[in-house]
Design an enzyme around this catalytic site. Structure first.
Site, PDB file in Angstrom:
ATOM      1  N   GLU A 169      14.385 -26.164  -8.393  1.00  0.00           N
ATOM      2  CA  GLU A 169      13.386 -25.527  -7.525  1.00  0.00           C
ATOM      3  C   GLU A 169      12.971 -26.399  -6.334  1.00  0.00           C
ATOM      4  N   TYR A 171      12.117 -29.634  -6.368  1.00  0.00           N
ATOM      5  CA  TYR A 171      11.183 -30.724  -6.659  1.00  0.00           C
ATOM      6  C   TYR A 171      11.917 -32.074  -6.649  1.00  0.00           C
ATOM      7  N   ARG A 219      15.882 -28.780 -16.690  1.00  0.00           N
ATOM      8  CA  ARG A 219      16.004 -27.593 -15.814  1.00  0.00           C
ATOM      9  C   ARG A 219      16.874 -27.990 -14.635  1.00  0.00           C
ATOM     10  N   HIS A 257      12.022 -23.711  -3.556  1.00  0.00           N
ATOM     11  CA  HIS A 257      10.887 -22.896  -3.099  1.00  0.00           C
ATOM     12  C   HIS A 257      11.018 -22.513  -1.632  1.00  0.00           C
ATOM     13  N   ARG A 260      15.364 -19.027   1.545  1.00  0.00           N
ATOM     14  CA  ARG A 260      15.031 -17.735   2.174  1.00  0.00           C
ATOM     15  C   ARG A 260      15.755 -16.598   1.448  1.00  0.00           C
ATOM     16  N   GLN A 344       1.049 -10.687  -7.610  1.00  0.00           N
ATOM     17  CA  GLN A 344      -0.267 -10.585  -6.984  1.00  0.00           C
ATOM     18  C   GLN A 344      -1.369 -11.370  -7.689  1.00  0.00           C
ATOM     19  N   CYS A 358      -3.037 -11.584 -14.494  1.00  0.00           N
ATOM     20  CA  CYS A 358      -1.947 -10.624 -14.351  1.00  0.00           C
ATOM     21  C   CYS A 358      -2.503  -9.296 -13.870  1.00  0.00           C
ATOM     22  N   ASP A 671      -6.683  -2.992  -4.209  1.00  0.00           N
ATOM     23  CA  ASP A 671      -5.326  -2.961  -4.749  1.00  0.00           C
ATOM     24  C   ASP A 671      -5.423  -2.728  -6.247  1.00  0.00           C
TER      25      ASP A 671
HETATM   26  P1  FAD Z   1      -5.899   6.172  -7.318  1.00  0.00           P
HETATM   27  O1  FAD Z   1      -4.642   5.541  -7.702  1.00  0.00           O
HETATM   28  O2  FAD Z   1      -6.017   6.740  -5.974  1.00  0.00           O
HETATM   29  O3  FAD Z   1      -6.202   7.322  -8.396  1.00  0.00           O
HETATM   30  C1  FAD Z   1      -7.223   8.258  -8.255  1.00  0.00           C
HETATM   31  C2  FAD Z   1      -6.881   9.515  -9.052  1.00  0.00           C
HETATM   32  O4  FAD Z   1      -8.024  10.351  -9.105  1.00  0.00           O
HETATM   33  C3  FAD Z   1      -5.780  10.339  -8.450  1.00  0.00           C
HETATM   34  O5  FAD Z   1      -4.742  10.527  -9.404  1.00  0.00           O
HETATM   35  C4  FAD Z   1      -6.444  11.651  -8.082  1.00  0.00           C
HETATM   36  O6  FAD Z   1      -5.582  12.768  -8.256  1.00  0.00           O
HETATM   37  C5  FAD Z   1      -7.595  11.693  -9.065  1.00  0.00           C
HETATM   38  N1  FAD Z   1      -8.752  12.512  -8.639  1.00  0.00           N
HETATM   39  C6  FAD Z   1      -9.505  12.362  -7.517  1.00  0.00           C
HETATM   40  N2  FAD Z   1     -10.515  13.255  -7.508  1.00  0.00           N
HETATM   41  C7  FAD Z   1     -10.392  13.987  -8.635  1.00  0.00           C
HETATM   42  C8  FAD Z   1     -11.147  15.057  -9.189  1.00  0.00           C
HETATM   43  N3  FAD Z   1     -12.237  15.552  -8.602  1.00  0.00           N
HETATM   44  N4  FAD Z   1     -10.748  15.585 -10.365  1.00  0.00           N
HETATM   45  C9  FAD Z   1      -9.654  15.080 -11.003  1.00  0.00           C
HETATM   46  N5  FAD Z   1      -8.917  14.080 -10.510  1.00  0.00           N
HETATM   47  C10 FAD Z   1      -9.282  13.538  -9.355  1.00  0.00           C
HETATM   48  N6  FAD Z   1      -1.433  -1.802  -5.074  1.00  0.00           N
HETATM   49  C11 FAD Z   1      -1.063  -2.980  -5.507  1.00  0.00           C
HETATM   50  O7  FAD Z   1      -1.865  -3.670  -6.128  1.00  0.00           O
HETATM   51  N7  FAD Z   1       0.197  -3.456  -5.317  1.00  0.00           N
HETATM   52  C12 FAD Z   1       1.110  -2.748  -4.656  1.00  0.00           C
HETATM   53  O8  FAD Z   1       2.243  -3.209  -4.479  1.00  0.00           O
HETATM   54  C13 FAD Z   1       0.756  -1.475  -4.169  1.00  0.00           C
HETATM   55  N8  FAD Z   1       1.647  -0.734  -3.496  1.00  0.00           N
HETATM   56  C14 FAD Z   1       1.267   0.471  -3.025  1.00  0.00           C
HETATM   57  C15 FAD Z   1       2.190   1.219  -2.326  1.00  0.00           C
HETATM   58  C16 FAD Z   1       1.838   2.469  -1.839  1.00  0.00           C
HETATM   59  C17 FAD Z   1       2.840   3.250  -1.048  1.00  0.00           C
HETATM   60  C18 FAD Z   1       0.540   2.989  -2.096  1.00  0.00           C
HETATM   61  C19 FAD Z   1       0.157   4.349  -1.603  1.00  0.00           C
HETATM   62  C20 FAD Z   1      -0.376   2.231  -2.788  1.00  0.00           C
HETATM   63  C21 FAD Z   1      -0.033   0.966  -3.247  1.00  0.00           C
HETATM   64  N9  FAD Z   1      -0.928   0.157  -3.918  1.00  0.00           N
HETATM   65  C22 FAD Z   1      -0.549  -1.045  -4.396  1.00  0.00           C
HETATM   66  C23 FAD Z   1      -2.340   0.532  -4.041  1.00  0.00           C
HETATM   67  C24 FAD Z   1      -2.691   0.997  -5.458  1.00  0.00           C
HETATM   68  O9  FAD Z   1      -1.830   2.030  -5.839  1.00  0.00           O
HETATM   69  C25 FAD Z   1      -4.147   1.441  -5.463  1.00  0.00           C
HETATM   70  O10 FAD Z   1      -4.955   0.340  -5.138  1.00  0.00           O
HETATM   71  C26 FAD Z   1      -4.546   1.964  -6.831  1.00  0.00           C
HETATM   72  O11 FAD Z   1      -3.757   3.065  -7.174  1.00  0.00           O
HETATM   73  C27 FAD Z   1      -6.012   2.383  -6.839  1.00  0.00           C
HETATM   74  O12 FAD Z   1      -6.306   2.880  -8.090  1.00  0.00           O
HETATM   75  P2  FAD Z   1      -7.454   3.929  -8.363  1.00  0.00           P
HETATM   76  O13 FAD Z   1      -7.324   4.263  -9.794  1.00  0.00           O
HETATM   77  O14 FAD Z   1      -8.733   3.401  -7.875  1.00  0.00           O
HETATM   78  O15 FAD Z   1      -7.135   5.186  -7.464  1.00  0.00           O
HETATM   79  P1  NAP Z   2      -4.861  -2.232   4.597  1.00  0.00           P
HETATM   80  O1  NAP Z   2      -4.037  -3.304   4.017  1.00  0.00           O
HETATM   81  O2  NAP Z   2      -6.300  -2.417   4.734  1.00  0.00           O
HETATM   82  O3  NAP Z   2      -4.224  -1.913   6.029  1.00  0.00           O
HETATM   83  C1  NAP Z   2      -4.734  -0.980   6.895  1.00  0.00           C
HETATM   84  C2  NAP Z   2      -4.032  -1.113   8.264  1.00  0.00           C
HETATM   85  O4  NAP Z   2      -4.542  -0.138   9.107  1.00  0.00           O
HETATM   86  C3  NAP Z   2      -4.227  -2.441   8.918  1.00  0.00           C
HETATM   87  O5  NAP Z   2      -2.993  -2.817   9.503  1.00  0.00           O
HETATM   88  C4  NAP Z   2      -5.262  -2.191   9.995  1.00  0.00           C
HETATM   89  O6  NAP Z   2      -4.894  -3.091  11.015  1.00  0.00           O
HETATM   90  C5  NAP Z   2      -5.070  -0.709  10.309  1.00  0.00           C
HETATM   91  N1  NAP Z   2      -6.321  -0.005  10.591  1.00  0.00           N
HETATM   92  C6  NAP Z   2      -7.485  -0.054   9.917  1.00  0.00           C
HETATM   93  N2  NAP Z   2      -8.400   0.753  10.494  1.00  0.00           N
HETATM   94  C7  NAP Z   2      -7.807   1.339  11.551  1.00  0.00           C
HETATM   95  C8  NAP Z   2      -8.238   2.262  12.542  1.00  0.00           C
HETATM   96  N3  NAP Z   2      -9.465   2.758  12.538  1.00  0.00           N
HETATM   97  N4  NAP Z   2      -7.357   2.626  13.487  1.00  0.00           N
HETATM   98  C9  NAP Z   2      -6.101   2.136  13.510  1.00  0.00           C
HETATM   99  N5  NAP Z   2      -5.642   1.251  12.589  1.00  0.00           N
HETATM  100  C10 NAP Z   2      -6.488   0.859  11.629  1.00  0.00           C
HETATM  101  O7  NAP Z   2      -4.662  -0.907   3.782  1.00  0.00           O
HETATM  102  P2  NAP Z   2      -3.383  -0.142   3.260  1.00  0.00           P
HETATM  103  O8  NAP Z   2      -2.137  -0.516   3.959  1.00  0.00           O
HETATM  104  O9  NAP Z   2      -3.808   1.288   3.318  1.00  0.00           O
HETATM  105  O10 NAP Z   2      -3.234  -0.583   1.780  1.00  0.00           O
HETATM  106  C11 NAP Z   2      -4.260  -0.281   0.836  1.00  0.00           C
HETATM  107  C12 NAP Z   2      -4.269  -1.315  -0.234  1.00  0.00           C
HETATM  108  O11 NAP Z   2      -3.138  -1.174  -1.070  1.00  0.00           O
HETATM  109  C13 NAP Z   2      -4.215  -2.680   0.384  1.00  0.00           C
HETATM  110  O12 NAP Z   2      -5.478  -3.305   0.333  1.00  0.00           O
HETATM  111  C14 NAP Z   2      -3.203  -3.409  -0.401  1.00  0.00           C
HETATM  112  O13 NAP Z   2      -3.776  -4.495  -1.099  1.00  0.00           O
HETATM  113  C15 NAP Z   2      -2.660  -2.421  -1.402  1.00  0.00           C
HETATM  114  N6  NAP Z   2      -1.221  -2.504  -1.274  1.00  0.00           N
HETATM  115  C16 NAP Z   2      -0.618  -3.643  -1.637  1.00  0.00           C
HETATM  116  C17 NAP Z   2       0.724  -3.769  -1.484  1.00  0.00           C
HETATM  117  C18 NAP Z   2       1.425  -5.035  -1.901  1.00  0.00           C
HETATM  118  O14 NAP Z   2       2.622  -5.130  -1.732  1.00  0.00           O
HETATM  119  N7  NAP Z   2       0.761  -6.006  -2.449  1.00  0.00           N
HETATM  120  C19 NAP Z   2       1.471  -2.744  -0.967  1.00  0.00           C
HETATM  121  C20 NAP Z   2       0.825  -1.587  -0.593  1.00  0.00           C
HETATM  122  C21 NAP Z   2      -0.530  -1.491  -0.740  1.00  0.00           C
HETATM  123  P3  NAP Z   2      -5.590  -3.191  12.421  1.00  0.00           P
HETATM  124  O15 NAP Z   2      -7.057  -3.033  12.152  1.00  0.00           O
HETATM  125  O16 NAP Z   2      -5.222  -4.516  12.977  1.00  0.00           O
HETATM  126  O17 NAP Z   2      -4.998  -2.090  13.230  1.00  0.00           O
HETATM  127 FE1  SF4 Z   3       2.458  -9.022 -11.415  1.00  0.00          FE
HETATM  128 FE2  SF4 Z   3       1.387  -9.689 -13.768  1.00  0.00          FE
HETATM  129 FE3  SF4 Z   3       3.991  -9.844 -13.467  1.00  0.00          FE
HETATM  130 FE4  SF4 Z   3       2.391 -11.583 -12.182  1.00  0.00          FE
HETATM  131  S1  SF4 Z   3       2.686 -11.379 -14.365  1.00  0.00           S
HETATM  132  S2  SF4 Z   3       4.151 -10.518 -11.374  1.00  0.00           S
HETATM  133  S3  SF4 Z   3       0.654 -10.273 -11.741  1.00  0.00           S
HETATM  134  S4  SF4 Z   3       2.759  -7.986 -13.367  1.00  0.00           S
END
Ligand code: FAD
Ligand code: NAP
Ligand code: SF4
Length: 686
Positions: A169, A171, A219, A257, A260, A344, A358, A671
């Site tokens: 890695e 080191y 290792r 580490h 790339r 994460q 985790c 997230d």
């Molecule tokens: P949500 O996942 O939004 O779940 C809310 C649920 O409530 C939904 O299923 C909805 O249908 C239901 N609901 C709402 N209102 C009602 C109602 N009145 N009655 C019944 N059901 C209802 N996070 C990460 O940590 N790592 C990632 O890599 C990551 N990648 C992502 C990639 C994408 C493309 C997206 C879109 C999100 C990603 N996220 C990631 C974000 C992560 O998925 C969210 O932070 C997480 O799902 C939030 O969880 P939650 O339970 O709060 O809400």
């Molecule tokens: P986010 O990370 O907060 O990004 C929002 C983006 O929108 C930023 O680039 C912001 O940049 C822009 N934005 C915010 N307000 C705006 C406005 N009024 N007008 C125009 N642009 C605006 O949120 P997200 O991409 O929706 O993701 C949601 C959460 O899911 C994140 O917090 C992330 O942690 C999680 N997630 C994680 C991963 C992962 O791989 N770890 C992947 C997907 C999602 P500017 O303000 O500079 O324009």
């Molecule tokens: Fe993600 Fe948990 Fe696996 Fe780390 S141990 S990579 S936080 S699922």
């Protein structure tokens, strides 16, 4: 009655002569941050004990330096004085309540040390560290060998069954073995004999000090994945010398580490690097451990059955589920909470000097703090929303003895994870939903799908507690032309599969903006397979040379262009308002991979953008005071989210005991890590 083992190779003992390992599963070394916390060793003991109870055969601890200069950071852990032994004994005693063995990893970081006293073979700075190391003198090299032997001896006194010498890695020992970082002209540099001298002398010194009946794992960097790395011939030559010097096992090291090439991120295909351990199997006799992106018993079993290795190292899978081995042994692998490779809550935390945990298992490293005691009085609890927050809450609350009903308006559980799992390279997110589905059924949680909840329905049902996990809604923007038909939300793109043109602008470059860019660049709903499930193509794409013609196992630029058949046919702009580097806010250990992926796909990443209008012609933006038209077919909005919690106030007004978790609570910087931890913390006290 005889029962056949579900994983006969994985669960078979391994005879090391002087000792036996209960099975072929090695929990790989992970720094947790508890090592340096005040009172952290009691928590560390509880952490390792849970994994020993869970059936793992051999544990390797996080890296501990044999001397002060080798520490990872100024207050990083070190085992060099007799008074250090006592705290380690807490760990070994706890583990030895079970038939699990434990080895201490000895890690001298060399030029990766994050402090001004770092040392290395030569004065060559690493690209990932601001500190320039001093070149070790011959006296200091000999002192370092003695320090290893001394630490190994102290480890033995502390009750460890052995040590792992970290030789990969990038080191210190690895820095000596490669010309990239070893420019010495004395007997510690030059030929491979000289470059590997420090590693070999260290093994011999340790063996002489600890005697025969002590495990020494070395290792070995089998793939350096950096220019100036070793040739396969050198690696094999060194492996034979490691064996002859007295090592018990050789563990596989993959990539420095600073390489790339992604080596453990979720987008790396499962078991992507086991081929190199298999190649080494023909060269040495001692048992070989293989590693990297192995996260299910099925994958591990196949590697062993195919004769690619003698043992399987899994590290993060033991953060995700302490009971991995016992569940596999009980033929319940579908109950394993699978590591999704997101980094994460584990590696990203460690790099920020925070305690590791985790994403899918917030109890990891919090075994003594986040505890789910059985309830005396069971409550009827409604959970609205079956995203990560609602699912995690339901499982933990039901485990405590509450009667839980979960509702979602969607036709399947998962919330936004159902969107995330469709992104190329995020296929592992399926596993989290598979796990939750199984747990809900085992715990008799009543699941109501296609079930939109209203305040009235919840009040009539008269639950003791209502937990709102209703998530978020995508943010709407105040841009002229926002209602134009060119405008789409990320949900319309990924969930609804709307047809998207060849020219696209994405507004917002957060996690979701990046994911949408990858989705559109890589396949965009065409059905083309993700590279993460095509290991051969993935290797070519990232420039890994499986034929090992070049040193470090890297393809040259020309070879890579020829080998990488992966094509992209969309023009994509990824835009943000901030003037900072696009993607600067992504995960510490994975952000560079996302950026590199988009660069390879030709995505134009533009910071410092002001959005002017959306018209039939496209999106008009302003950068540095100059207007320009991006003539795109579609504008995808990934500009963050707002909490969705319309039900909350009316329930409060009706005096219902109601709680908000996940996105419904706070959408900013939400997230799944935060959503799941918050859910668990509420479930522990409700
Ligand atoms: P949500 O996942 O939004 O779940 C809310 C649920 O409530 C939904 O299923 C909805 O249908 C239901 N609901 C709402 N209102 C009602 C109602 N009145 N009655 C019944 N059901 C209802 N996070 C990460 O940590 N790592 C990632 O890599 C990551 N990648 C992502 C990639 C994408 C493309 C997206 C879109 C999100 C990603 N996220 C990631 C974000 C992560 O998925 C969210 O932070 C997480 O799902 C939030 O969880 P939650 O339970 O709060 O809400
Ligand atoms: P986010 O990370 O907060 O990004 C929002 C983006 O929108 C930023 O680039 C912001 O940049 C822009 N934005 C915010 N307000 C705006 C406005 N009024 N007008 C125009 N642009 C605006 O949120 P997200 O991409 O929706 O993701 C949601 C959460 O899911 C994140 O917090 C992330 O942690 C999680 N997630 C994680 C991963 C992962 O791989 N770890 C992947 C997907 C999602 P500017 O303000 O500079 O324009
Ligand atoms: Fe993600 Fe948990 Fe696996 Fe780390 S141990 S990579 S936080 S699922």
């Amino acid at each position: 009655m005889t029962t056949t083992s579900p994983f006969p190779n994985l669960l078979a003992p391994l005879d090391l002569g002087f000792t036996q390992l209960a099975n072929r599963v090695l929990m790989g070394s992970m720094h947790t941050g508890l090592e340096e916390e005040k009172g952290g060793f009691a928590k560390l003991a509880a952490f390792y004990k849970a994994r020993a109870k869970g059936g793992v055969g051999l544990i390797v601890t996080g890296g501990v330096s044999p001397n002060a200069r080798g520490r990872i950071a100024p207050f990083g852990s070190e085992l060099s004085k007799f008074w250090h032994v006592k705290k380690h004994k807490q760990v070994t005693d706890a583990v030895h309540e079970y038939p699990t063995k434990i080895c201490l990893q000895l890690l001298h970081t060399g030029r990766y040390a994050y402090h001004p006293f770092s040392v290395a073979p030569s004065k060559v700075k690493s690209p990932i560290n601001p500190f320039t190391p001093k070149a070790l003198s011959v006296r200091q090299i000999k002192g370092t060998i003695n320090d290893y032997a001394n630490s190994a001896n102290l480890a033995k006194k502390a009750g460890y069954d052995g040590i792992e010498i970290m030789g990969s890695e990038g080191y210190l020992l690895n820095q000596f073995t490669c010309v990239k970082t070893n420019h010495r002209t004395d007997e510690w540099g030059g030929s491979i004999d000289n470059r590997m001298r420090l590693s070999i002398e260290t093994i011999k010194a340790v063996r002489a000090k600890v005697g025969e009946n002590f495990i020494i794992i070395f290792r070995l960097s089998m793939l350096d994945l950096v220019e100036g790395g070793n040739s396969w011939e050198d690696v094999v030559y060194m492996a034979k010398a490691v064996e002859a010097a007295g090592a018990t096992l050789i563990n596989t090291g993959i990539g420095w580490h600073e390489a790339r090439v992604p080596t453990i991120a979720t987008s790396v295909p499962r078991a992507a690097f086991t081929w190199v351990t298999e190649k080494m199997k023909q060269e040495v006799k001692i048992p070989l451990v293989t590693t990297n992106r192995i996260n299910t018993p099925e994958v591990a079993e196949k590697i062993l059955a195919d004769g690619q290795a003698d043992m399987i190292s899994m590290a993060r899978p033991f953060l995700a589920d302490a009971d991995f081995v016992n569940k596999a042994a009980a033929d319940k692998s579908n109950e394993i909470n699978t590591c999704i490779g997101c980094n994460q809550a584990c590696l990203d935390h460690v790099f920020l000097q925070k305690r590791a945990s985790c994403l899918v298992n917030p109890v990891a490293c919090y075994e003594t703090e986040l505890v789910f005691g059985k309830v005396e009085k069971s409550k009827r609890i409604a959970v609205v929303g079956a995203g990560p927050a609602g699912l995690a809450f339901s499982v933990y609350a039901a485990e405590r003895g509450h009667k839980v009903e979960i509702f979602d308006r969607a036709k399947e559980i998962g919330g936004q994870f159902n969107i995330a799992k469709q992104i190329p390279g995020k296929e592992e997110f399926f596993e989290t939903l598979r796990y939750f589905k199984k747990k809900l059924s085992l715990l008799n949680v009543t699941v109501h799908l296609n079930s939109e909840q209203s305040t009235e329905a919840l009040i009539v049902a008269n639950f003791d507690e209502v937990v709102l996990a209703t998530g978020i809604s995508p943010r709407k923007l105040d841009i002229k032309g926002f209602d134009h038909e060119k405008v789409k939300t990320y949900l319309q793109v990924i969930r609804d599969k709307d047809v998207i043109g060849k020219k696209v602008a994405i507004i917002g470059a957060g996690g979701i903006g990046f994911d949408v860019a990858v989705y559109l660049a890589e396949k965009g709903g065409t059905g083309e397979k993700s590279l993460s499930v095509e290991p051969e193509k993935w290797m070519a794409h990232w420039g890994v040379d499986r034929s090992y013609q070049n040193n470090g196992a890297l393809l040259s630029k020309a070879q890579m262009e020829k080998a990488d058949k992966h094509s992209h046919d969309r023009d994509i702009y990824l835009l943000q308002r901030k003037p900072t580097k696009v993607g600067a806010g992504l995960g510490k250990t994975t952000g560079w991979i996302h950026r590199a992926t988009l660069q390879k796909a030709g995505v134009k990443m533009m910071p410092g953008v002001t959005y002017k209008s959306i018209t039939d012609e496209g999106l008009t933006i302003e950068i540095n005071g100059e207007e320009q038209l991006l003539a795109v077919d579609h504008v995808i909005i990934c500009a963050g989210q707002e909490p969705q919690r319309e039900l909350y106030q009316k329930l409060v007004d009706a005096k219902v005991s109601v709680h908000l978790i996940g996105g419904a609570n706070v959408a900013a910087e939400l997230d799944a890590k935060r959503a799941i931890r918050q859910a668990a913390e509420l479930a522990a006290i409700i």
